[in-house]
Design a protein around this motif. Structure first.
Motif, short mmCIF file in Angstrom:
data_model
loop_
_atom_site.label_atom_id
_atom_site.label_comp_id
_atom_site.label_asym_id
_atom_site.label_seq_id
_atom_site.Cartn_x
_atom_site.Cartn_y
_atom_site.Cartn_z
N SER A 272 0.83 -0.99 -0.12
CA SER A 272 -0.21 -0.18 0.08
C SER A 272 0.97 1.22 -0.01
CB SER A 272 -1.04 -0.03 1.17
OG SER A 272 -1.76 -1.09 1.30
N GLU B 190 -6.60 1.04 -0.54
CA GLU B 190 -7.13 0.09 0.51
C GLU B 190 -8.41 0.37 1.29
OE1 GLU B 190 -3.91 -0.87 2.89
OE2 GLU B 190 -4.30 -3.05 3.44
N ASP C 125 -5.74 -1.68 -4.89
CA ASP C 125 -5.32 -2.11 -3.84
C ASP C 125 -6.28 -3.01 -2.81
OD1 ASP C 125 -3.52 -2.79 -1.49
OD2 ASP C 125 -3.32 -0.52 -1.00
N GLU C 126 -5.76 -4.27 -2.82
CA GLU C 126 -6.53 -5.52 -2.41
C GLU C 126 -8.25 -5.47 -2.86
OE1 GLU C 126 -5.33 -7.39 0.75
OE2 GLU C 126 -3.52 -6.29 1.07
MG LIG Z 1 -2.01 -2.90 2.21
#
Ligand SMILES: [Mg+2]
Ligand SMILES: Nc1ncnc2c1ncn2[C@@H]1O[C@H](COP(=O)(O)OP(=O)(O)O)[C@@H](O)[C@H]1O
Lengths: 306, 235
Positions: free
Chosen positions: B41, B83, B158-159
Motif C-alpha cells: 500500500s 485499500e 489495492d486489495e
Molecule cells: Mg496494504
C-alpha cells in the motif's frame, strides 16, 4: 381579529423579533458548523470575523451615504464590500493560523483560534477605537401590519434576504459540484485528493463562505441595532457556536434551526419573563438538549461500514 | 508508461520501501504481491503522491511525477482505488460516481456512466442510495467504478478482493480483465490472493520487507516453488 386580542399581537411581535435574531444566529452558526465538519476545528475566531463584517459594513455605509447615493445602492455596495473584505480575512486567517498546523494535535489549532480571536479584537480596537460605532439614521422605516404589530424595513430585509441566503446556501452545498466536493473533503480528505479534488482550495473556499455569511450577519446587526463594537463578536460567537452544537455540529439545517431556536427562546424569554439571564438562556437550552440528545437535534451518530 | 527507479519512501524518517525498480506498460496488468506489512500500500500511495519519496524517481510517460501532490497526479489520468475502499458513506452512489469524474472536466459522458453501470448493474439499481448502506462487495464495485469514471490510463488497485465472498471476488477480477483489455487500461494490482492475481496479470513483482525480491512473467511466478510455498498456500 388582531385588534381584539392584544395578547396575540404581542406574541406575533415577539415571534417576528425572535425570527430576526434567529436568522442572524443561524448565519453565524453555519460558518462554525462548516469549518468544524471539514477540519474538526472549533474556529473560535469566527465571532470576530462576524464583528469585522459589522465594522466593514459601518465604514461602507458611512462612506457611501457621504457620496449621496440612494439607500438601495448604499445597501448593495455595503453588502458587497463587507462580503469581499471579510472573506479575505477568513481566507487569510486559515492560511496563516490554521494551515501550518494541519495534522498537528487538535489542541494546537484550538489554542491558535483563541489567540486569533484575541488578536483580531485588539486589532480592531486599535484601528477603530474602543467606543462603539453608531450609525446615523438609515433604513429606519417601519410598517404597521396591524395596530401594535410593527415590522421595520431592516427586519424585512433580514428575514427576506437572510432566508433567501440560507436556501441558496443549502442548494449550493447539496446540489452543486462544488458542494459535492466540499462534502467529500469533509468525509475523507485523502480520498478526495486521490480523486483530483484540490483539498486546500476547498478548505479555503469553506472559510471564505463561512466568513461571507458572517459578514452578512454583521451587516444585519449593524442595520438592526444601529451600532457595532469591537467586543460584540465574543458573545455572538459563543451563542452561534451554541446554536451549531444545539442543531448538531456539522449539520447545515441543524445550524439554521439551532439559530432560530436560540433567537426565539431568547426573545420570548425577554418578552414574557424579563431581560435578566437572557444571555445565559441559550446555554441552558444547549445543556438541556445535549443531555437528552448528545449529537444535537440534527446530528447523526456515525454509521459507516468499514 | 509507469516507471519507478531506485525509489526509497516511508513515513517521516522511517523508511518502508528501499531500492524499488518497477515498470508497468500500456494496457498491461501487473500484480504486486507480498505479505501483510511488506509495503504494498505504501508503494501505491507513493506513486499517487500521498507518501513522499525520499529518494529515486517515478516517471509517467518519461515525465517525473515525484513530489507532485495527489490531485495533480490524479489529473494525469492515474486513478487510485485505495485499500479499504474509502467510499463516501454519507453521499449517494451517484454522487460518489460523479466525484470520480472530477478530473475529466465534463469529458465523462452519460454514455460512459451507462457503460460502467452496465458492468456493475447492482450500482445502477442503487444510484440514490447512500454509499454507506451498500454491502462490502457493492462498495468495492463502487470504488472501482468511481476510479474508472476518471477515464484513467493507469489504475492502482489495492486489495480489491479483501473480505469478499469468492464468487464476488471472481466477478471483480473478470471485470478488471475486461476493462483492461477493451480500454487499454494499465493496472497495478495489489493482492493478498496471489493466485487469482497472477492468473489475470501478465507480470508480477514480489515485495518482501520493502524490497522487491522477485519479478517476472505471471506464468513463471505461478510455478515458482518459493512463491508456491510462501503465497499460494503450497498447492
Ligand atoms: Mg496494504
Ligand atoms: N501511516 C503510516 N505511518 C507510519 N507507518 C506506516 C503507515 N502506514 C503503514 N506504515 C508502516 O509501513 C509498513 C508497510 O505498510 P503497508 O504499506 O500498509 O503494507 P501492506 O500494504 O503491504 O500490508 C508497515 O510496517 C506499516 O506499519
Amino acid at each position: 381579529m388582531f385588534e381584539h386580542a392584544p395578547a396575540l399581537v404581542y406574541f406575533s411581535q415577539q415571534l417576528l423579533n425572535g425570527l430576526t435574531l434567529g436568522a442572524i444566529y443561524g448565519l453565524i452558526a453555519l460558518g462554525y458548523s462548516m469549518v468544524f465538519s471539514i477540519l474538526g476545528l472549533i474556529n473560535f475566531a469566527h465571532g470576530e470575523i462576524f464583528m469585522i463584517g459589522g465594522y466593514i459594513a459601518f465604514l461602507a455605509v458611512t462612506l457611501f451615504l457621504g457620496f449621496g447615493l440612494s439607500p438601495a445602492l448604499v445597501l448593495l455596495l455595503t453588502f458587497t464590500a463587507a462580503i469581499i473584505i471579510t472573506s479575505g480575512v477568513g481566507f487569510t486567517l486559515e492560511r496563516i493560523c490554521y494551515r501550518p498546523l494541519r495534522g498537528a494535535a487538535k489542541l494546537a489549532p484550538f489554542i491558535t483560534a483563541i489567540g486569533a480571536s484575541i488578536f483580531l479584537q485588539n486589532a480592531v480596537q486599535l484601528w477603530q477605537g474602543s467606543q462603539p460605532k453608531a450609525l446615523a439614521q438609515f433604513l429606519t422605516t417601519q410598517y404597521e401590519l396591524f395596530p401594535g404589530l410593527v415590522i421595520s424595513a431592516t427586519q424585512l430585509l433580514i428575514l427576506g434576504a437572510g432566508g433567501l441566503l440560507l436556501v441558496l446556501f443549502t442548494l449550493l452545498i447539496n446540489k452543486t459540484s462544488f458542494g459535492r466536493q466540499q462534502r467529500a473533503v469533509q468525509q475523507d480528505a485523502l480520498m478526495a485528493g486521490l480523486l483530483g479534488i484540490h483539498v486546500n482550495r476547498v478548505i479555503s473556499a469553506t472559510f471564505m463562505l463561512g466568513a461571507a455569511l458572517a459578514a452578512v450577519a454583521g451587516t444585519f446587526v449593524l442595520l438592526y441595532y444601529g451600532v457595532v463594537d469591537f467586543t460584540m463578536g465574543y458573545l455572538a460567537g459563543m451563542k452561534a457556536f451554541a446554536a451549531a452544537v444545539l442543531g448538531g455540529i456539522g449539520s447545515l439545517p441543524g445550524a439554521i434551526v439551532g439559530g432560530l431556536i436560540l433567537g426565539l427562546t431568547e426573545t420570548f424569554w425577554a418578552g414574557y419573563i424579563g431581560a435578566d439571564y437572557k444571555h445565559a438562556l441559550g446555554f441552558f437550552v444547549l445543556i438541556l438538549v445535549l443531555l437528552l440528545r448528545p449529537q444535537g437535534l440534527f446530528g447523526k451518530p456515525e454509521v459507516e461500514k468499514v | 508508461m509507469l516507471k519507478i527507479e531506485n525509489l526509497r519512501a516511508g513515513y517521516g524518517r522511517n523508511t518502508v520501501l528501499e531500492d524499488i525498480n518497477l515498470s508497468v506498460n500500456e494496457g498491461e496488468i501487473v500484480t504486486l504481491i507480498g505479505a501483510n506489512g511488506a509495503g504494498k500500500s505504501t508503494l501505491l500511495l507513493t506513486i499517487s503522491g500521498v507518501v513522499k519519496a525520499q529518494q529515486g524517481r517515478i516517471l509517467l510517460d518519461d515525465t517525473p511525477i515525484t513530489g507532485l501532490n495527489p490531485p495533480t497526479i490524479a489529473r494525469l489520468r492515474l486513478a487510485h482505488a485505495p485499500e479499504g475502499r474509502r467510499i463516501f458513506g454519507r453521499l449517494t452512489v451517484r454522487e460518489n460516481l460523479l466525484l470520480g469524474a472530477t478530473v475529466t472536466n465534463g469529458k465523462t459522458t452519460k454514455q460512459d456512466m451507462e457503460w460502467l453501470l452496465g458492468l456493475f448493474p447492482r450500482l445502477g439499481e442503487r444510484l440514490e442510495q447512500r454509499g454507506g448502506t451498500l454491502s462490502g462487495g457493492e462498495q468495492q464495485m463502487l470504488a472501482i467504478a468511481r476510479a474508472l469514471m476518471s477515464k484513467p490510463r493507469l489504475l492502482l488497485l489495492d486489495e480489491p478482493s479483501l473480505g469478499l465472498a469468492p464468487l464476488i471476488a471472481k466477478q471483480i477480477f473478470e471485470i478488471i480483465t475486461a476493462v483492461s483489455l477493451h480500454q487499454k487500461l494499465a493496472v497495478l494490482l495489489v493482492e493478498q490472493n496471489a493466485s487469482a492475481a497472477l492468473k489475470i496479470a501478465q507480470r508480477g513483482y514480489v515485495l518482501q520487507k520493502g524490497r522487491i525480491v522477485l519479478s517476472g512473467d505471471s506464468a513463471a511466478l505461478l510455478v515458482n516453488p518459493e512463491i508456491r510455498s510462501a503465497y499460494l498456500g503450497g498447492h
